[in-house]
Design an enzyme around this catalytic site. Structure first.
Site, PDB file in Angstrom:
ATOM      1  N   ASP A  77     130.787  78.867  88.007  1.00  0.00           N
ATOM      2  CA  ASP A  77     129.701  79.169  89.027  1.00  0.00           C
ATOM      3  C   ASP A  77     128.522  79.039  88.788  1.00  0.00           C
ATOM      4  O   ASP A  77     127.773  79.158  87.526  1.00  0.00           O
ATOM      5  CB  ASP A  77     130.082  80.794  89.106  1.00  0.00           C
ATOM      6  N   GLU A 124     129.883  74.177  90.103  1.00  0.00           N
ATOM      7  CA  GLU A 124     129.019  74.546  91.510  1.00  0.00           C
ATOM      8  C   GLU A 124     127.413  74.193  90.921  1.00  0.00           C
ATOM      9  O   GLU A 124     127.171  74.970  89.939  1.00  0.00           O
ATOM     10  CB  GLU A 124     129.255  75.835  92.053  1.00  0.00           C
ATOM     11  N   ASP A 148     127.471  69.344 100.263  1.00  0.00           N
ATOM     12  CA  ASP A 148     126.869  68.443 101.183  1.00  0.00           C
ATOM     13  C   ASP A 148     128.038  68.238 102.141  1.00  0.00           C
ATOM     14  O   ASP A 148     127.943  68.047 103.566  1.00  0.00           O
ATOM     15  CB  ASP A 148     126.469  67.148 100.562  1.00  0.00           C
ATOM     16  N   HIS A 163     128.399  71.191 104.426  1.00  0.00           N
ATOM     17  CA  HIS A 163     127.206  71.193 105.442  1.00  0.00           C
ATOM     18  C   HIS A 163     127.572  70.325 106.498  1.00  0.00           C
ATOM     19  O   HIS A 163     127.247  70.690 107.737  1.00  0.00           O
ATOM     20  CB  HIS A 163     126.045  71.159 104.791  1.00  0.00           C
ATOM     21  N   ILE A 216     132.102  80.938 104.160  1.00  0.00           N
ATOM     22  CA  ILE A 216     132.763  82.108 105.042  1.00  0.00           C
ATOM     23  C   ILE A 216     132.110  83.377 104.829  1.00  0.00           C
ATOM     24  O   ILE A 216     131.350  84.056 105.634  1.00  0.00           O
ATOM     25  CB  ILE A 216     134.031  82.186 105.027  1.00  0.00           C
ATOM     26  N   GLY A 217     132.198  84.039 103.733  1.00  0.00           N
ATOM     27  CA  GLY A 217     131.657  85.230 103.234  1.00  0.00           C
ATOM     28  C   GLY A 217     129.963  85.305 103.350  1.00  0.00           C
ATOM     29  O   GLY A 217     129.663  86.668 103.628  1.00  0.00           O
TER      30      GLY A 217
END
Length: 626
Positions: free
Chosen positions: A268, A303, A330, A333, A402-403
């Protein structure tokens, strides 16, 4: 230590079983006295003095703690703290740890060696909301469904023990301990075993850039673990220049891969790992992982919003040397702006150029390869065209995208059905490694919101901080509007985020599910066999100036070329002379959406909101494009 079908990993922290008892260890270089706390059922705890070495390690070997019983550490006669490398807890993060014998689980799939990287199709899920029960055991009941759908890799959001019973997992504090609410040690091992029985890989999201705010006691007895003068979005940076700290995290990665037979890890936000050493943590960790598992397919993904490339480099055979794939924000988005026309916050960098940017991204990796980002106020990224498309993990939805919306809206609820289904086809049939978020396969419209289980001052801070984050968005500049954002600590926010498994029984969602199944079958049969060992600099693209349409071509294995024709506009697109019309129908049709869209290519027209994929041996794009 490995013996037949029983696996354990000798960590440098925590406990280690031996012939003379169990070794208990804690790194606390500044402490003057440390006791091992031996939990006694129904009685007072016992305290055994530990010995300190010159490097700041406190140790004791004893048989006074039975497997399944509690233990902890008392530092300088003060509070009792859990083992930061505990494999299990007696209760929550504030209580005693539980002694575990990792060799107690007998694996049914001890010979499982994983699957090659090019076969990966990720299905990201949150254990607590994927099923009604929210456990590893309940998840097993859905594995046949995922396998039959065409998924090859289940990716779990972080499961390390965190404060409270519910949460995303990114505020874990006991990084070696599977969350007890989910089913703990044996529950996770049974899940991985069951997945391997079905030919499914299991990946785990791990967090090495910070600890959560509730239950992290390390700083109280080992402040050397952190650099208070170096700041991250979550507080003081982890001190990776300290050897015990570095080993804590690298061991953690090796532990999940060995002791739980996990097939891969997602690291992460590595851009927030503030490593002051000459060798980045990710480089050392990946090198150690590659060396430790030469006979298994073990993969790492990352990430990182810097758009760097050194960590996903390939060798002469086209194989990853460190990290297998980078999550490509990218691509998301671009897709989101095309589908929704939103332009707030980071989406501002993709407004007006999203179609051209998507074509570039699909053909060459990142959108930002050194260009100036208005949103970030600086140049971002470096050239990525030299990398194969399999160096990137693409998605149109994930837990963050989403979150981290105010109401947890899914793309299915925000864009037109045809536009979303075109993007789904692009995602699943392009040569990048695809990732879907739970429920996406059938078009789930229920929210997946940010949720926690904090109370008191911390709960208030999280709730208000969450709402204030959205003040920079136009729709939430008014304080009254922000009060409508769900409270992360309300149990209803968690319950409302569960996947609704009745939806695929309805015609609309059953149709989307079948479309996903067909796309993944086509990927497996037509695309995956051409991905092994492909090189870089193999993508070309052309984008329309006047329409939301583009063409991308990728050279895959054996000289075969995969072509994508996409028109995400409502109006038909007259394909320009830049694309050789005489070759538009050459080769083999892989997929056309909607059905029959490819038939219009003979007249040089691509219908509105349509996608066509073809495989053939000659490049359709006339001349170099950029």
């Amino acid at each position: 230590m490995t013996s037949g079908n029983r696996f354990s990993f000798d960590t440098s922290w925590g406990t280690q079983h031996g012939d003379d008892g169990t070794v208990f260890r804690l790194w606390a270089p500044g402490a003057g006295h440390v006791d091992l706390v031996v939990g006694r059922q129904g009685g007072e705890n016992d305290f055994l003095a530990m010995e300190k070495d010159a490097a700041g390690w406190w140790r004791i070997t004893t048989d006074q703690v039975a497997v399944g019983r509690g233990y902890g550490f008392r530092v300088d006669g003060g509070m009792v703290v859990p083992d930061p490398a505990a494999r299990a807890q007696m209760g929550d993060v504030h209580g005693l740890s539980k002694l575990v014998d990792p060799r107690s689980y007998a694996w049914k799939t001890a010979d499982w060696a994983g699957r090659p990287w090019e076969e990966v199709v990720f299905y990201e899920l949150h254990t607590g909301t994927f099923t009604e029960a929210g456990t590893f055991e309940a998840m097993i009941e859905r594995l046949d469904y995922l396998r039959d759908l065409g998924i090859t890799a289940v990716e779990l959001m972080p499961v390390a023990q965190f404060g409270g019973r519910r949460g995303w997992g990114y505020d874990g504090v006991l990084l070696y301990c599977p969350h007890e609410v989910y089913g703990g040690v044996d529950g996770l091992k049974r899940l991985v075993d069951a997945a391997h029985e079905r030919g499914l890989m299991v990946f785990l999201d791990v967090v090495y850039n910070h600890f959560g705010p509730d239950g992290n006691y390390i700083g109280s007895y080992a402040p050397e673990f952190f650099h208070e003068e170096i700041h991250t979005p979550w507080g003081a940076a982890i001190a990776y220049d300290e050897a015990p700290v570095r080993e804590f995290m690298i061991d953690n990665a090796l532990y999940w891969l060995e002791e739980y037979r996990i097939d891969g890890l997602r690291l992460d936000a590595i851009d927030s790992i503030k490593d002051t050493t000459d060798t980045p943590l990710v480089k050392e960790l990946a090198t150690r992982v590659r060396a430790a598992f030469p006979d298994r397919h073990v993969h790492l993904t990352t990430e990182d919003d810097r758009n760097i490339t050194w960590h996903v480099a390939r060798d002469e055979a086209g194989q990853p040397t460190l990290v297998s794939g980078e999550w490509n924000d990218d691509f998301h988005h671009c897709a989101h702006v095309i589908a929704t026309h939103e332009y707030d916050n980071y989406y501002a960098d993709y407004v007006g150029h999203s179609v051209e940017q998507m074509a570039k991204c699909l053909a060459t990796g990142f959108v930002f390869q050194g260009e100036y980002s208005e949103h970030r106020g600086r140049e971002v990224g470096e050239n990525s065209a030299h990398l194969p498309p399999t160096a990137f993990v693409n998605f149109v939805q994930n837990h963050d995208q989403i979150g981290n919306r105010a109401f947890g809206d899914r793309l299915t609820d925000l864009g037109s059905r045809r536009a979303v289904e075109c993007l789904q086809a692009i995602l699943l049939l392009s040569p990048q490694i695809p990732l879907m978020f739970m429920g996406e396969e059938f078009g789930d419209t229920h929210p997946f919101s940010f949720f926690t289980d904090f109370d008191g001052e911390l709960g208030t801070a999280v709730r208000e901080g969450r709402r204030n984050e959205f003040a920079k968005f136009g729709a939430f500049q008014d304080e009254e509007a922000r009060q409508l954002i769900p409270d992360p600590n309300e149990e209803s926010t968690f319950h409302n985020s569960r996947v609704d498994w009745t939806m695929p029984e309805r015609p609309t969602y059953r149709r989307r599910l079948e479309l996903t199944r067909q796309l993944l079958a086509k990927r497996q049969s037509a695309i995956v066999p051409l991905l092994k060992g492909i090189g870089g600099n193999g993508g070309t693209w052309f984008a329309s100036d006047a329409s939301k349409a583009f063409v991308v071509a990728w050279e895959l294995a054996g000289g075969t070329v995969l072509h994508l024709f996409a028109n995400l506009d409502d109006e038909p697109w007259p394909i320009p002379d830049t694309v050789a019309k005489s070759d538009l129908t050459c080769g083999t049709l892989v997929h056309a959406y909607p059905k029959g869209a490819d038939e219009h290519l003979t007249s040089g027209i691509l219908p509105g909101t349509s996608v066509v994929f073809r495989l053939e041996s000659q490049n359709l794009i006339a001349g170099p494009v950029s």
